[in-house]
Motif scaffolding. Structure first.
Motif, PDB file in Angstrom:
ATOM      1  N   GLY A  73       1.069   0.639  12.913  1.00 28.82           N
ATOM      2  CA  GLY A  73       1.933   1.746  13.299  1.00 28.82           C
ATOM      3  C   GLY A  73       3.161   1.845  12.413  1.00 28.82           C
ATOM      4  N   ILE A  74       3.727   0.708  12.060  1.00 26.84           N
ATOM      5  CA  ILE A  74       4.890   0.700  11.175  1.00 26.84           C
ATOM      6  C   ILE A  74       4.497   1.207   9.797  1.00 26.84           C
ATOM      7  N   ALA A  75       3.342   0.753   9.309  1.00 27.51           N
ATOM      8  CA  ALA A  75       2.888   1.191   7.993  1.00 27.51           C
ATOM      9  C   ALA A  75       2.642   2.695   7.974  1.00 27.51           C
ATOM     10  N   ALA A  93      -1.649  10.624 -10.537  1.00 22.11           N
ATOM     11  CA  ALA A  93      -2.098   9.237 -10.663  1.00 22.11           C
ATOM     12  C   ALA A  93      -1.013   8.254 -10.290  1.00 22.11           C
ATOM     13  N   GLU A  94       0.258   8.703 -10.243  1.00 19.10           N
ATOM     14  CA  GLU A  94       1.343   7.785  -9.923  1.00 19.10           C
ATOM     15  C   GLU A  94       1.824   7.935  -8.498  1.00 19.10           C
ATOM     16  N   GLU A  95       1.223   8.776  -7.734  1.00 18.66           N
ATOM     17  CA  GLU A  95       1.671   8.980  -6.371  1.00 18.66           C
ATOM     18  C   GLU A  95       1.316   7.782  -5.516  1.00 18.66           C
ATOM     19  N   GLY A  96       1.995   7.682  -4.353  1.00 12.92           N
ATOM     20  CA  GLY A  96       1.894   6.458  -3.573  1.00 12.92           C
ATOM     21  C   GLY A  96       0.986   6.528  -2.376  1.00 12.92           C
ATOM     22  N   ARG A 137       0.825  -1.211   0.000  1.00 11.48           N
ATOM     23  CA  ARG A 137       0.000   0.000   0.000  1.00 11.48           C
ATOM     24  C   ARG A 137       0.857   1.259   0.000  1.00 11.48           C
ATOM     25  N   LEU A 138       2.151   1.104   0.274  1.00 12.00           N
ATOM     26  CA  LEU A 138       3.051   2.255   0.291  1.00 12.00           C
ATOM     27  C   LEU A 138       3.741   2.471  -1.058  1.00 12.00           C
ATOM     28  N   CYS A 196       8.152   1.450   1.085  1.00 14.34           N
ATOM     29  CA  CYS A 196       7.476   0.159   1.047  1.00 14.34           C
ATOM     30  C   CYS A 196       8.422  -0.959   1.476  1.00 14.34           C
ATOM     31  N   VAL A 197       9.596  -1.002   0.869  1.00 15.71           N
ATOM     32  CA  VAL A 197      10.530  -2.091   1.162  1.00 15.71           C
ATOM     33  C   VAL A 197      11.041  -1.985   2.592  1.00 15.71           C
TER      34      VAL A 197
END
Length: 326
Positions: free
Chosen positions: A294-296, A320-323, A39-40, A258-259
């Motif tokens: 919380g981490i997310a 449209a490409e933002e996360g 999701r990030l 994300c990673v």
């Protein structure tokens, strides 16, 4: 799969969009930690990641969740059929299969090396007839195809700020570290399937064999020798995490949160195992949902902070490409 994500990824056609949507559902249902981290990613990247996960899960389910009455020969035939279909899909760039259509499209878009999927299918076949591994070296043959290549498949989607071959060994290590973490967490459940994924020589060095593991599973008591073996395996896994961590700064800036979040969430499973003194034979060590959330949120905050500094979304990328998770 939201229409916004598919539009951002440039996915068109009802059948292909349906295949991506199915892969997203497989991801959401089967990999809570993994799905949370995705999701990030940017909206543009998410469909490809879901396609890769959806395929991996689909193949894994043939090995573990095919009709309970299916024997090894039936599972082998199902994997052979899937392998043939995958090879055809990768060669042509398209498929009518409800999952592989998304995989073929993703592999073509990102020029993912076909051998990564061949190696993955090889490890899936290993699960049909290999139930234990004598050494860590032997286990690494399995984890190359079942985990390392997953990191390598994802690397073109995540993007890098260095030559891809420089980041590749670290991406492979991240996949292996995640899988070894799962082996430690799921040792009891794997026993129920007749498998031991911890190296036999490591176990034997602590006086552990399959019969002791089976006894621990049956009684709900984790013997001190098993705890010692698990601690050593955690130590080995942490070394692989350290090698993987060195690759995170090599990734495209939009992919790092994300990673990094996935890294922290999986490493937290190791800490959870340690917190219960490695008593995981009769139950999983699970990171509480509130902690995962919380981490997310921390990962999301880093994305927002990066945008404020003007560094998270490279110039030329539209909204449209933002996360921001939809």
């Amino acid at each position: 799969m939201t229409a916004r994500e598919l539009d951002a990824a440039g996915v068109h056609g009802d059948a292909l969009r349906a295949a991506y949507a199915r892969c997203r559902r497989i991801n959401a249902r089967g990999g809570a930690t993994y799905f949370l981290a995705t999701r990030l990613l940017t909206a543009r990247q998410r469909p490809a990641v879901h396609a890769l996960y959806g395929f991996a899960r689909y193949a894994d389910d043939i090995v573990d969740d095919l009709d309970a009455d299916a024997d090894a020969a039936e599972r082998a035939r199902a994997l052979d059929d899937l392998d043939t279909t995958v090879r055809r899909a990768l060669a042509t760039g398209h498929s009518d299969h409800p999952v592989l259509a998304a995989l073929a499209d993703t592999a073509a878009r990102y020029a993912i090396e076909p051998t990564h999927f061949t190696d993955f299918m090889h490890s899936m076949r290993m699960d049909l007839h290999i139930t234990e591994y004598p050494t860590l070296r032997a286990l690494r043959v399995y984890t190359h195809g079942s985990a390392a290549v997953i990191g390598l498949q994802l690397l073109p989607v995540l993007g890098t700020v260095v030559p891809r071959e420089q980041a590749a060994p670290h991406a492979a290590s991240l996949g292996v570290a995640f899988q070894l973490t799962n082996f430690l967490r799921d040792v009891g459940e794997d026993l129920d399937r007749g498998r031991v994924y911890l190296p036999l020589d490591l176990l034997a060095a602590h006086g552990v064999d399959r019969s002791l593991l089976t006894w621990c599973r049956a009684t709900g008591h984790t013997d001190h020798r098993v705890r010692a073996a698990l601690r050593e395996m955690i130590h080995i896994t942490r070394g692989i995490y350290r090698h993987a961590a060195a690759g995170i700064p090599m990734l495209d800036g939009v992919s790092r949160p994300c990673v990094r979040t996935a890294f922290i969430l999986y490493e937290a499973i190791l800490r959870r195992i340690e917190a219960v003194d490695c008593a995981v034979i009769d139950h999983r060590a699970i990171v509480p949902r509130r902690h995962r959330a919380g981490i997310a949120l921390g990962g999301l905050a880093s994305i927002v902070a990066g945008r404020v500094r003007g560094s998270a979304v490279p110039a030329g990328r539209g909204a449209a490409e933002e996360g921001v998770p939809a």
